[in-house]
Design a protein around this motif. Structure first.
Motif, short mmCIF file in Angstrom:
data_model
loop_
_atom_site.label_atom_id
_atom_site.label_comp_id
_atom_site.label_asym_id
_atom_site.label_seq_id
_atom_site.Cartn_x
_atom_site.Cartn_y
_atom_site.Cartn_z
N UNK A 8 0.82 -1.21 0.00
CA UNK A 8 0.00 0.00 0.00
C UNK A 8 0.86 1.27 0.00
N UNK A 9 2.02 1.19 0.62
CA UNK A 9 2.90 2.36 0.64
C UNK A 9 3.38 2.72 -0.77
N UNK A 10 3.43 1.71 -1.65
CA UNK A 10 3.93 1.95 -3.02
C UNK A 10 2.92 2.70 -3.88
N UNK A 11 1.67 2.81 -3.41
CA UNK A 11 0.65 3.49 -4.20
C UNK A 11 1.00 4.96 -4.42
N UNK A 12 1.75 5.54 -3.51
CA UNK A 12 2.12 6.95 -3.65
C UNK A 12 3.38 7.14 -4.50
N UNK A 13 4.00 6.04 -4.93
CA UNK A 13 5.22 6.12 -5.75
C UNK A 13 4.84 6.24 -7.22
N UNK A 14 4.48 7.42 -7.64
CA UNK A 14 3.96 7.62 -9.00
C UNK A 14 4.98 8.27 -9.93
N UNK A 15 6.19 8.43 -9.46
CA UNK A 15 7.20 9.11 -10.27
C UNK A 15 7.56 8.38 -11.55
N UNK A 16 7.32 7.06 -11.59
CA UNK A 16 7.67 6.29 -12.78
C UNK A 16 6.67 6.44 -13.91
N UNK A 17 5.55 7.11 -13.66
CA UNK A 17 4.54 7.30 -14.71
C UNK A 17 4.82 8.62 -15.42
N UNK A 18 5.39 8.52 -16.60
CA UNK A 18 5.81 9.70 -17.36
C UNK A 18 4.92 10.00 -18.55
#
Length: 466
Positions: free
Chosen positions: A243-253
């Motif tokens: 669930x913590x990874x849901x905020x890791x959106x930097x890889x979506x370019x």
């Protein structure tokens, strides 16, 4: 929106509410509802399980995150000892002899099923009007359809009758009603969740999918029911999504969209305008937006329905009244089969069975069925190419707004065409999530095969920016 599962869990742990009271409150709402979303209530079963949860809490024992959480089950899933009717005359009195794998995993985690939910008969429909229990009315406007085939599941979540529900998605049956009723609805990667115990419609695209009011709750339920199942050889072992990874959106370019489908004359102008405005807002966040050229809507819908009808004709051939279901006797065995199937299947189911047998028959299978298989292969290849260039594909969920109750039954072809934006992702077996934002019927977020985490990450990004 915050996680309802976590909020209720804290209420139970801190004894702000008892599990019995929680379950009784939801059962009372389901009894009073005027939306037609209920096929049967599991009240005795649910209250017994709720008492066990309260007993654990009273003893000071810890409970799991899902323990005591009430959820709904689309009435095409087996739950041992309960009626599983598929909203059909054929199985109106059928009781499950076993429990579906996905439902069993939730029960093992302590979640409590409280209702079997109305749906289109055998999953055949896009409006939830093809049911012996009557239509399901939209949660926002009762004059409109709820969408199908998991309409009851979507409405129960939208009205807070259930915390989450489990639906089945073949060509959009979770995503479309989720969009119509303003909730989240996920079709995971094909094979991520076991189909064992789900009545088969079209086996090559059938998926089990959760509906809820937040991305976080979708993630919690998805993690619980995912995984390899020896009873379903199409399943694969998947890594739980942190669930913590849901905020890791930097890889979506980069985000792609199908320009040719958006420019189709069948698009409702308001849906198109809202969707293009959503793309502009995404660009403003620094994310590149790329137009993509896909197959036309007519080809997508035709390909899907040819294959789906062929598979449903095969899957439903087992229903003749001999082993289970409502048998109608006639002068001889052949006549008995014919009368039993004619009287027990809905008009829509019969339409799909006849269509499926037609495309599989000698003289037609090469010209129609095998060509459709080739188009499906092309769709998979096209998606591989698309996801070399973009991280996410965005699309509307439907080309138009929900029709009024009764209108969809007058024009089956219009009902099929309402699936134009959902069936392609089903044929590609891709993870796709409806989010209640962007247009009047939501938008779909799609990623490459097995990349369900990226879908949820982008949904979390949109949820944060609301």
């Amino acid at each position: 929106m915050q996680s309802q599962i976590k909020h209720i869990h804290q209420q139970l742990v801190s004894k702000q509410i008892s599990c019995v009271d929680l379950i009784q409150q939801r059962l009372d709402l389901l009894k009073q509802n005027s939306h037609g979303s209920v096929n049967s209530l599991l009240d005795s079963y649910a209250l017994e399980r709720a008492q066990a949860v309260d007993s654990k809490i009273a003893k000071g024992e810890s409970i799991g995150l899902l323990e005591g959480i009430p959820f709904g089950v689309k009435d095409v899933f087996m739950l041992q000892g309960t009626y599983t009717t598929a909203s059909s005359t054929f199985l109106k009195q059928y009781k499950s002899a076993y429990t579906a794998s996905a439902i069993q995993k939730l029960i093992d985690a302590g979640a409590i099923p409280i209702v079997k939910e109305n749906c289109d008969s055998f999953g055949h429909g896009s409006s939830n009007e093809n049911s012996i229990f009557g239509p399901v009315n939209n949660a926002k406007d009762s004059a409109l359809v709820a969408g199908g085939s998991s309409g009851g599941s979507a409405v129960n979540v939208a009205k807070d009758f259930t915390v989450f529900s489990i639906g089945g998605d073949t060509g959009g049956s979770v995503r479309q009603p989720a969009g119509y009723n303003g909730v989240y609805g996920l079709k995971p990667t094909y094979g991520r969740i076991s189909r064992y115990g789900l009545m088969a419609y079209a086996s090559s695209t059938d998926c089990v999918g959760p509906l809820a009011k937040s991305v976080e709750d979708i993630c919690i339920v998805l993690n619980t029911i995912s995984g390899k199942d020896v009873k379903d050889q199409t399943t694969y072992e998947s890594v739980p999504i942190d669930e913590a990874s849901l905020s890791h959106t930097g890889g979506i370019k980069t985000v792609g969209y199908f320009k040719n489908l958006i420019d189709n004359d069948a698009m409702d102008p308001s849906i198109k305008a809202d969707f293009m405005d959503t793309l502009d807002k995404i660009k403003a966040k620094g994310i590149e937006v790329k137009p993509l050229d896909f197959l036309d809507a007519d080809t997508l819908v035709s390909t899907y329905y040819i294959l789906a009808m062929a598979e449903t004709a095969s899957n439903l051939s087992r229903l003749d009244g001999s082993n289970y279901g409502n048998r109608i006797s006639a002068e001889n065995l052949i006549e008995s089969y014919a009368v039993t199937r004619s009287e027990n299947f809905s008009e829509e189911s019969k339409r799909r069975i006849v269509g499926g047998n037609q495309v599989l028959s000698q003289g037609f299978s090469d010209a129609i069925y095998l060509k459709s298989l080739a188009v499906r292969d092309k769709i998979s290849t096209d998606f591989e190419r698309f996801f070399d260039d973009v991280d996410i594909v965005l699309s509307p969920v439907t080309p138009g707004i929900p029709p009024k109750v009764g209108d969809g039954l007058k024009d089956p072809m219009a009902m099929y065409l309402s699936d134009a934006f959902t069936v392609g992702f089903s044929l590609g077996q891709l993870p796709t999530l409806t989010v209640p934002q962007g247009t009047a019927t939501g938008i779909q977020i799609t990623a490459a095969k097995t990349d369900d985490e990226r879908v949820l990450q982008f949904a979390h990004l949109l949820e944060e920016k609301r």
